[in-house]
Scaffold this active site. Structure first.
Site, PDB file in Angstrom:
ATOM      1  N   SER A  34       0.649  -1.209  -0.369  1.00  0.00           N
ATOM      2  CA  SER A  34      -0.248   0.257   0.129  1.00  0.00           C
ATOM      3  C   SER A  34       1.255   1.417  -0.101  1.00  0.00           C
ATOM      4  O   SER A  34       1.590   1.765  -0.994  1.00  0.00           O
ATOM      5  CB  SER A  34      -0.961   0.171   0.853  1.00  0.00           C
ATOM      6  OG  SER A  34      -1.919   0.983   1.312  1.00  0.00           O
ATOM      7  N   ASP A 151      -9.687  -4.451  -6.241  1.00  0.00           N
ATOM      8  CA  ASP A 151      -8.427  -3.908  -5.118  1.00  0.00           C
ATOM      9  C   ASP A 151      -9.804  -2.854  -3.941  1.00  0.00           C
ATOM     10  O   ASP A 151      -9.969  -3.120  -2.514  1.00  0.00           O
ATOM     11  CB  ASP A 151      -7.508  -2.715  -4.888  1.00  0.00           C
ATOM     12  CG  ASP A 151      -6.399  -3.016  -3.834  1.00  0.00           C
ATOM     13  OD1 ASP A 151      -5.499  -3.347  -3.870  1.00  0.00           O
ATOM     14  OD2 ASP A 151      -7.151  -1.615  -3.387  1.00  0.00           O
ATOM     15  N   HIS A 206      -8.248  -5.001  -1.077  1.00  0.00           N
ATOM     16  CA  HIS A 206      -6.994  -3.839  -0.694  1.00  0.00           C
ATOM     17  C   HIS A 206      -6.350  -4.957   0.621  1.00  0.00           C
ATOM     18  O   HIS A 206      -5.090  -4.760   0.810  1.00  0.00           O
ATOM     19  CB  HIS A 206      -7.209  -2.584  -0.461  1.00  0.00           C
ATOM     20  CG  HIS A 206      -6.462  -1.278  -0.446  1.00  0.00           C
ATOM     21  ND1 HIS A 206      -5.247  -1.679  -1.269  1.00  0.00           N
ATOM     22  CD2 HIS A 206      -5.818  -1.194   0.741  1.00  0.00           C
ATOM     23  CE1 HIS A 206      -3.986  -0.908  -0.742  1.00  0.00           C
ATOM     24  NE2 HIS A 206      -4.609  -0.344   0.695  1.00  0.00           N
TER      25      HIS A 206
END
Length: 225
Positions: A34, A151, A206
């Site tokens: 991330s 995601d 995600h």
């Protein structure tokens, strides 16, 4: 994800990771998830003697972020993506991590002039260190870019592989991006060397990239030898 400005995070993380690098005679692998993927790029660009073999970027907004996600609503409840530039492209805004890579395709000039992190890393704005940073970044032996359509946070999801919106919010893939075509910071060189790998997986939200076994087996494991 920390809200501290990314250069501050780069500084802290470099202090933590540098001793590990120095003790690893055979080099290290860097898996960064991330926002951390952008922090890792900052380290790899500014550290002249790093010994990173594979830099594995796991669902990271490498080309920037432009989307109304839950995360954004939590941080800036009164803003939507189209007007967040009013905050992000100010000196105060640039003290918040997400603003360091907020990339509004409708305000490119403001992004380039105001972004003191992503636009600098990408060499999209004048940077006296650009040649040195590119050389440092190219010390890596492999760049692995992992992301996927489900995601839900990285917007557009292709940003995890250096694709991004044009002014019509149409996604332009990495190989048609100016930073690639002009080889601003080494992407094209890595590609020409055969050292740029993309791995896309559907069905991964995600928050699950770093704990998904299939992601590990398909996209990560082979680069850790």
């Amino acid at each position: 994800a920390s809200l501290q400005p990314l250069w501050k995070q780069v500084e802290g993380f470099t202090e933590a990771i540098y001793p590990i690098m120095q003790h690893a005679a055979d080099g290290v692998h860097l898996i960064c998830y991330s926002q951390g993927g952008l922090v890792c790029r900052g380290i790899l660009s500014t550290l002249p003697d790093h010994n990173v073999h594979s830099f594995i970027s796991l669902s990271s907004p490498q080309a920037g972020q432009y989307g109304d996600t839950d995360y954004l609503k939590y941080l800036f409840p009164q803003f939507v993506k189209s007007n967040l530039y009013h905050v992000c492209y100010t000196a105060v805004g640039q003290k918040i991590s997400i603003c360091n890579y907020w990339n509004d395709p409708h305000h490119r000039d403001m992004y380039i002039n105001s972004s003191d992190y992503l636009a600098l890393l990408n060499n999209e704005k004048a940077n006296p260190n650009s040649t040195a940073w590119k050389k440092n970044f190219l010390r890596i032996k492999k760049l692995v870019l992992i992301g996927g359509a489900d995601d839900g946070v990285i917007t557009p999801w292709q940003s995890s592989q250096f694709g991004f919106y044009d002014e019509n919010e149409t996604v332009v893939e990495m190989k048609n991006q100016k930073v690639f075509l002009m080889d601003f910071f080494g992407l094209k060189t890595l590609y020409a060397r055969g050292d740029l790998a993309l791995c896309s997986m559907a069905g991964v939200a995600h928050v699950f990239w770093h704990s998904n076994e299939t992601v590990y087996k398909n996209c990560i494991e082979k680069w850790l030898t």
